[in-house]
Scaffold this motif. Structure first.
Motif: not given
Length: 101
Positions: A31-52
């Motif tokens: 899975h890959i999730w992307v979140f936008r920073h609440g105070g800076d709309p140009h900043t994102f965090i990507e979370f990548s999940e794998s089995r190991g």
């Protein structure tokens, strides 16, 4: 976790690239999730999940399409400090039960 800054004029393409990477990852149970920073709309965090750890997108062999998408993603973002760390889940099986107050 990847912490990145994306220019306004590159945002649509960036999100499209991440969406395609996410679809390819889902086919492998990742899975890959992307979140936008609440105070800076140009900043994102990507979370990548794998089995190991060995199966994580930053470590495993990628298909030619994934290599191309990851290269395009890299050209669209500015990597921010502390934003390319690999985090590995800690199993909490057998953890001590909470003590009564």
């Amino acid at each position: 976790i990847a912490r990145v800054r994306v220019a306004t004029d590159s945002e649509a393409e960036y999100l499209g690239v991440i969406a395609e990477l996410s679809q390819l990852a889902q086919a492998r149970g990742q899975h890959i999730w992307v979140f936008r920073h609440g105070g800076d709309p140009h900043t994102f965090i990507e979370f990548s999940e794998s089995r190991g750890a060995a199966d994580h997108r930053s470590l495993r062999s990628l298909t030619p399409r994934e290599v191309a998408l990851e290269a395009r993603r890299s050209s669209l973002v500015e990597k921010l400090p502390g934003g390319e760390d690999l985090w590995i889940e800690v199993a909490l099986r057998g953890a001590a039960e909470p003590r009564p107050a």
